[in-house]
Design an enzyme around this catalytic site. Structure first.
Site, short mmCIF file in Angstrom:
data_model
loop_
_atom_site.label_atom_id
_atom_site.label_comp_id
_atom_site.label_asym_id
_atom_site.label_seq_id
_atom_site.Cartn_x
_atom_site.Cartn_y
_atom_site.Cartn_z
N ARG A 130 0.81 -1.23 0.00
CA ARG A 130 0.00 0.00 0.00
C ARG A 130 0.84 1.28 0.00
O ARG A 130 0.35 2.34 0.38
CB ARG A 130 -0.99 0.01 1.17
CG ARG A 130 -1.99 -1.15 1.13
CD ARG A 130 -3.07 -1.01 2.18
NE ARG A 130 -4.04 -2.07 2.07
CZ ARG A 130 -3.97 -3.24 2.70
NH1 ARG A 130 -2.93 -3.49 3.50
NH2 ARG A 130 -4.91 -4.14 2.55
N LYS A 152 2.68 10.86 -11.88
CA LYS A 152 1.79 10.01 -12.66
C LYS A 152 2.47 8.66 -12.86
O LYS A 152 3.58 8.58 -13.37
CB LYS A 152 1.48 10.62 -14.02
CG LYS A 152 0.35 11.62 -14.03
CD LYS A 152 0.02 11.96 -15.47
CE LYS A 152 -1.21 12.85 -15.56
NZ LYS A 152 -1.54 13.13 -16.98
N GLU A 194 8.38 16.68 -25.86
CA GLU A 194 7.82 17.20 -24.61
C GLU A 194 8.36 18.59 -24.29
O GLU A 194 7.68 19.41 -23.67
CB GLU A 194 8.11 16.23 -23.46
CG GLU A 194 7.52 14.83 -23.64
CD GLU A 194 6.00 14.77 -23.46
OE1 GLU A 194 5.37 15.81 -23.21
OE2 GLU A 194 5.45 13.66 -23.58
N LYS A 236 6.55 22.24 -15.59
CA LYS A 236 5.73 21.13 -15.14
C LYS A 236 5.52 21.16 -13.62
O LYS A 236 4.42 20.90 -13.13
CB LYS A 236 6.35 19.79 -15.55
CG LYS A 236 5.45 18.62 -15.15
CD LYS A 236 5.65 17.38 -15.95
CE LYS A 236 4.58 16.36 -15.62
NZ LYS A 236 4.78 15.07 -16.31
N GLU A 246 -4.83 16.39 -11.68
CA GLU A 246 -5.42 16.63 -12.99
C GLU A 246 -6.92 16.88 -12.91
O GLU A 246 -7.70 16.35 -13.71
CB GLU A 246 -5.11 15.44 -13.92
CG GLU A 246 -5.13 15.82 -15.40
CD GLU A 246 -4.57 14.73 -16.28
OE1 GLU A 246 -3.44 14.90 -16.75
OE2 GLU A 246 -5.26 13.72 -16.48
N ARG A 250 -3.93 20.79 -14.99
CA ARG A 250 -2.87 19.86 -15.35
C ARG A 250 -3.13 19.14 -16.66
O ARG A 250 -2.20 18.69 -17.33
CB ARG A 250 -2.65 18.84 -14.23
CG ARG A 250 -1.48 17.90 -14.50
CD ARG A 250 -1.09 17.07 -13.31
NE ARG A 250 -0.02 16.15 -13.67
CZ ARG A 250 0.63 15.37 -12.81
NH1 ARG A 250 0.31 15.40 -11.53
NH2 ARG A 250 1.58 14.57 -13.22
N ASN A 254 -1.27 17.49 -21.52
CA ASN A 254 -1.58 16.44 -22.49
C ASN A 254 -1.73 16.98 -23.90
O ASN A 254 -2.31 16.31 -24.77
CB ASN A 254 -2.85 15.69 -22.08
CG ASN A 254 -2.61 14.79 -20.88
OD1 ASN A 254 -1.69 13.99 -20.87
ND2 ASN A 254 -3.44 14.93 -19.87
N HIS A 257 -1.44 14.69 -26.86
CA HIS A 257 -1.50 13.31 -26.37
C HIS A 257 -2.78 12.58 -26.76
O HIS A 257 -2.77 11.35 -26.85
CB HIS A 257 -1.34 13.29 -24.85
CG HIS A 257 0.06 13.57 -24.38
ND1 HIS A 257 0.73 14.74 -24.70
CD2 HIS A 257 0.92 12.85 -23.63
CE1 HIS A 257 1.94 14.71 -24.15
NE2 HIS A 257 2.08 13.59 -23.51
N HIS A 261 -1.69 9.25 -28.19
CA HIS A 261 -2.01 7.96 -27.58
C HIS A 261 -2.77 7.06 -28.56
O HIS A 261 -2.60 5.84 -28.56
CB HIS A 261 -2.84 8.17 -26.31
CG HIS A 261 -2.05 8.67 -25.16
ND1 HIS A 261 -2.63 9.08 -23.97
CD2 HIS A 261 -0.71 8.83 -24.98
CE1 HIS A 261 -1.69 9.46 -23.13
NE2 HIS A 261 -0.52 9.33 -23.73
N HIS A 274 6.84 7.11 -27.80
CA HIS A 274 5.83 8.01 -27.24
C HIS A 274 6.04 9.44 -27.73
O HIS A 274 5.09 10.12 -28.15
CB HIS A 274 5.89 7.95 -25.72
CG HIS A 274 4.98 8.93 -25.04
ND1 HIS A 274 3.61 8.88 -25.14
CD2 HIS A 274 5.26 10.02 -24.26
CE1 HIS A 274 3.07 9.87 -24.45
NE2 HIS A 274 4.05 10.58 -23.91
#
Length: 370
Positions: A130, A152, A194, A236, A246, A250, A254, A257, A261, A274
């Site tokens: 955990r 993330k 990026e 960032k 997000e 935030r 993306n 993206h 993606h 990527h």
């Protein structure tokens, strides 16, 4: 044998991601891996170093020796390389190694590698017992300017990229820019996507600086790369400080993206890097921004030119309109079944919005043709 001279800590850039009790430092500099300052950012006595088959031969022994000299016990966990390896099977390999060696809650996981290793190690740290500490040691430009910062973590699923994960902040991000010397040209270009993104969405002056200095970045000029990494991390970190999970702002990180993606999933993970998919995705998002009246056509042309100068693709694969739409419908930003896009309004500012079907279909048609 004489050890290499250690640089003074003063030559390192020290930033901070300010999140109250979850705040952590970002340390950036050449030969950080060779400096005693590195070990003091790794908590606990037991350390599990997660890396891959490409990075391990380059840096694993060096990092292990340095940490063991600081009195730490190290467990190496070496995974396959590539976006296609960012899956549940390899996540389980991390858990199995931790359990077999009876690692406890005070074991620190160290992610030594690029974005795939960082994302998987972070997700393992978030869920093992955990939650255990972890530290990001990014070795690619993409990871140093983006994926290592912000907490993330995720794995991919055949039906969607990064759809299974958690927000979980590292204890530190330690970026040795000397590792970029071993980076393949294609990986360098992927990281520059990026960097371009950060200028396009927030800092038009930084975007202009990139236009003036892209040749230096492509030539791996130390000063230019150091500035690009630091400014990207500053941008960032500030966005993450304002919106850690997000909930709104935030999401602008993306940019490119949603399309990117879809390219990765549609072609099969690993076919395009990527950053290559994001670079092309930014061109597509810029095209859609122009169609909606948000962005001047000449600024779209600047984005296309900069993406191309970074060695990235500007023409998207023809997945077929129906497949494009199907893939973009599986995205974390979407709400009530509507595809959400990050668009420019204008260059240097981003907006989160839907798009009329006719404009989106026109973009898909236009951007999949040479």
């Amino acid at each position: 044998m004489t050890r290499p001279m250690k640089p003074s800590p003063s030559v390192f850039a020290h930033l901070s991601v300010d999140l109250d009790e979850r705040s952590y430092p970002i340390v950036i500099g050449r030969h950080l891996l060779d400096h005693d300052e590195f070990a003091r950012h790794i908590p606990g006595k037991r350390v599990a170093i997660v890396t891959n088959t490409i990075v391990a031969p380059l840096y694993l022994a060096r990092l292990t020796a340095m940490l063991e000299a600081a009195g730490k016990q190290c467990l190496p966990i070496v995974l396959p390389d590539g976006e296609e390896a960012k899956n549940a099977d390899n996540l389980m390999r991390i858990f199995t190694a931790l359990l077999e060696h009876k690692c406890d809650r005070k074991t620190t996981l160290v992610a030594l590698g690029g974005g795939v290793i960082g994302d998987m190690t972070g997700f393992a740290a978030a869920t093992y017992m955990r939650g255990v500490p972890f530290v990001q040691v990014p070795t690619t430009l993409l990871a140093q300017v983006d994926s290592s910062v912000g907490g993330k973590t995720a794995i991919n699923h055949p039906l969607g990229k990064n759809m299974i994960g958690a927000f979980y902040q590292p204890q530190a991000v330690l970026a040795d820019t000397a590792t970029l010397a071993s980076l393949a040209d294609r990986e360098l270009s992927a990281g520059l996507a990026e960097v371009i993104k950060h200028g396009a969405i927030i800092d038009a002056d930084f975007f202009r600086w990139q236009e003036q200095n892209m040749a230096r970045l492509m030539a791996r000029d130390d000063e230019a790369l150091a500035h690009a990494i630091r400014r990207s991390c500053e941008i960032k970190a500030d966005v993450v400080r304002q919106d850690e999970r997000e909930g709104g702002l935030r999401a602008i990180l993306n940019f490119g993206h949603t399309f990117g993606h879809a390219i990765e999933a549609g072609l099969g993970y690993g076919e395009w890097l990527h950053g290559e998919a994001v670079g092309c995705g930014m061109v597509m998002a810029a095209d859609l921004s122009v169609r909606l009246g948000y962005l001047a056509p000449e600024d779209k042309a600047r984005i296309v030119a900069l993406v191309e100068a970074a060695g990235l693709p500007t023409v998207a694969p023809d997945l077929g309109e129906a497949r494009w739409l199907e893939l973009m419908e599986v995205d974390k930003k979407n709400e009530d079944g509507r595809i959400k896009f990050i668009l420019l309004k204008p260059l240097g500012q981003a907006t989160i919005t839907g798009a009329p079907a006719d404009a989106l279909k026109a973009t898909l048609a236009a951007c999949t043709k040479a």
